[in-house]
Design a protein around this motif. Structure first.
Motif, PDB file in Angstrom:
ATOM      1  N   PHE A  32      66.445 -14.039  54.070  1.00 21.07           N
ATOM      2  CA  PHE A  32      66.986 -12.949  54.881  1.00 21.07           C
ATOM      3  C   PHE A  32      68.508 -12.990  54.930  1.00 21.07           C
ATOM      4  O   PHE A  32      69.171 -11.947  54.865  1.00 21.07           O
ATOM      5  N   GLU A  33      69.063 -14.193  55.030  1.00 24.92           N
ATOM      6  CA  GLU A  33      70.508 -14.329  55.143  1.00 24.92           C
ATOM      7  C   GLU A  33      71.246 -13.801  53.918  1.00 24.92           C
ATOM      8  O   GLU A  33      72.449 -13.535  53.966  1.00 24.92           O
ATOM      9  N   TYR A  34      70.569 -13.677  52.828  1.00 21.75           N
ATOM     10  CA  TYR A  34      71.182 -13.234  51.580  1.00 21.75           C
ATOM     11  C   TYR A  34      71.552 -11.756  51.622  1.00 21.75           C
ATOM     12  O   TYR A  34      72.398 -11.301  50.853  1.00 21.75           O
ATOM     13  N   TYR A  35      70.919 -10.998  52.501  1.00 24.49           N
ATOM     14  CA  TYR A  35      71.007  -9.541  52.457  1.00 24.49           C
ATOM     15  C   TYR A  35      71.944  -8.949  53.503  1.00 24.49           C
ATOM     16  O   TYR A  35      71.895  -9.315  54.680  1.00 24.49           O
ATOM     17  N   SER A  36      72.777  -8.022  53.042  1.00 25.37           N
ATOM     18  CA  SER A  36      73.461  -7.130  53.972  1.00 25.37           C
ATOM     19  C   SER A  36      72.475  -6.021  54.327  1.00 25.37           C
ATOM     20  O   SER A  36      71.744  -5.530  53.461  1.00 25.37           O
ATOM     21  N   ILE A  37      72.474  -5.630  55.570  1.00 20.92           N
ATOM     22  CA  ILE A  37      71.500  -4.645  56.025  1.00 20.92           C
ATOM     23  C   ILE A  37      72.206  -3.554  56.803  1.00 20.92           C
ATOM     24  O   ILE A  37      73.085  -3.828  57.624  1.00 20.92           O
ATOM     25  N   GLY A  38      71.819  -2.334  56.506  1.00 18.48           N
ATOM     26  CA  GLY A  38      72.439  -1.205  57.171  1.00 18.48           C
ATOM     27  C   GLY A  38      71.436  -0.313  57.871  1.00 18.48           C
ATOM     28  O   GLY A  38      70.237  -0.333  57.570  1.00 18.48           O
ATOM     29  N   TRP A  39      71.945   0.440  58.818  1.00 16.79           N
ATOM     30  CA  TRP A  39      71.163   1.477  59.492  1.00 16.79           C
ATOM     31  C   TRP A  39      71.695   2.833  59.038  1.00 16.79           C
ATOM     32  O   TRP A  39      72.901   3.065  58.995  1.00 16.79           O
ATOM     33  N   THR A 101      68.357  -2.550  52.831  1.00 16.58           N
ATOM     34  CA  THR A 101      69.183  -3.604  52.255  1.00 16.58           C
ATOM     35  C   THR A 101      70.009  -3.012  51.122  1.00 16.58           C
ATOM     36  O   THR A 101      69.651  -1.975  50.550  1.00 16.58           O
ATOM     37  N   GLY A 102      71.104  -3.670  50.800  1.00 19.38           N
ATOM     38  CA  GLY A 102      71.937  -3.173  49.718  1.00 19.38           C
ATOM     39  C   GLY A 102      73.130  -4.056  49.478  1.00 19.38           C
ATOM     40  O   GLY A 102      73.301  -5.099  50.113  1.00 19.38           O
ATOM     41  N   ASN A 114      75.474   0.159  49.023  1.00 16.14           N
ATOM     42  CA  ASN A 114      74.782   0.690  47.853  1.00 16.14           C
ATOM     43  C   ASN A 114      73.330   0.237  47.907  1.00 16.14           C
ATOM     44  O   ASN A 114      73.028  -0.923  47.688  1.00 16.14           O
ATOM     45  N   THR A 115      72.455   1.173  48.191  1.00 12.91           N
ATOM     46  CA  THR A 115      71.040   0.845  48.361  1.00 12.91           C
ATOM     47  C   THR A 115      70.217   1.106  47.112  1.00 12.91           C
ATOM     48  O   THR A 115      68.984   1.077  47.163  1.00 12.91           O
ATOM     49  N   ALA A 116      70.895   1.361  45.982  1.00 12.53           N
ATOM     50  CA  ALA A 116      70.175   1.730  44.757  1.00 12.53           C
ATOM     51  C   ALA A 116      69.122   0.695  44.367  1.00 12.53           C
ATOM     52  O   ALA A 116      68.044   1.044  43.892  1.00 12.53           O
ATOM     53  N   SER A 117      69.432  -0.575  44.551  1.00 13.19           N
ATOM     54  CA  SER A 117      68.485  -1.621  44.184  1.00 13.19           C
ATOM     55  C   SER A 117      67.920  -2.323  45.419  1.00 13.19           C
ATOM     56  O   SER A 117      67.371  -3.416  45.317  1.00 13.19           O
ATOM     57  N   GLY A 118      68.069  -1.691  46.569  1.00 15.72           N
ATOM     58  CA  GLY A 118      67.610  -2.305  47.806  1.00 15.72           C
ATOM     59  C   GLY A 118      66.258  -1.792  48.254  1.00 15.72           C
ATOM     60  O   GLY A 118      65.547  -1.113  47.515  1.00 15.72           O
ATOM     61  N   SER A 119      65.923  -2.119  49.480  1.00 12.48           N
ATOM     62  CA  SER A 119      64.653  -1.717  50.080  1.00 12.48           C
ATOM     63  C   SER A 119      64.918  -0.891  51.322  1.00 12.48           C
ATOM     64  O   SER A 119      65.934  -1.080  52.000  1.00 12.48           O
TER      65      SER A 119
END
Length: 130
Positions: A32-39, A101-102, A114-119
């Motif tokens: 989880f710590e690896y990911y930047s997360i946005g709303w 994530t992105g 950039n969420t192109a490869s995120g979830s």
């Protein structure tokens, strides 16, 4: 990675609400710590907009101008969860809120996830009545 957003609801203008984004399905070493997360949010008839983001490394936070001073993003790495505390809500905050994530890019206080490869999570409805 799977994300689930929840906690939306109906609130009067000026009220508060906290939405959460629970993450799962990590593959070591990408925890989880690896990911930047946005709303993000999307209101009917409007384009999706970035609301806030929290970085993966140092937990720095970023906000859209429209929510600065009212919303607070945070993360609990032990619970694999990101929160968005929303205060002083306005009717224009009404939207479906999504987490994602992105890859985060920043320049000063400006940010782009950039969420192109995120979830993406499935979204939770926030309705603010006047």
């Amino acid at each position: 990675v799977q994300l689930q957003a929840f906690g939306g609801g109906l609130v009067q203008a000026g009220g508060s609400l906290r939405v959460s984004c629970a993450a799962s399905g990590f593959t070591s070493p990408f925890t989880f710590e690896y990911y930047s997360i946005g709303w993000f949010r999307q209101a009917p008839g409007k384009e999706r907009e970035g609301v806030s983001c929290i970085s993966r490394r140092d937990g720095r936070t970023y906000y859209a101008d429209s929510v600065k001073g009212r919303f607070t993003i945070s993360r609990d790495n032990a619970k694999n969860t990101v929160y968005l505390q929303m205060n002083s809500l306005k009717p224009e905050d009404t939207a479906v809120y999504y987490c994602a994530t992105g890859d985060l890019s920043t320049f000063g206080s400006s940010w782009y996830l950039n969420t192109a490869s995120g979830s993406w999570g499935q979204g939770t409805q926030v309705t603010v009545s006047s």
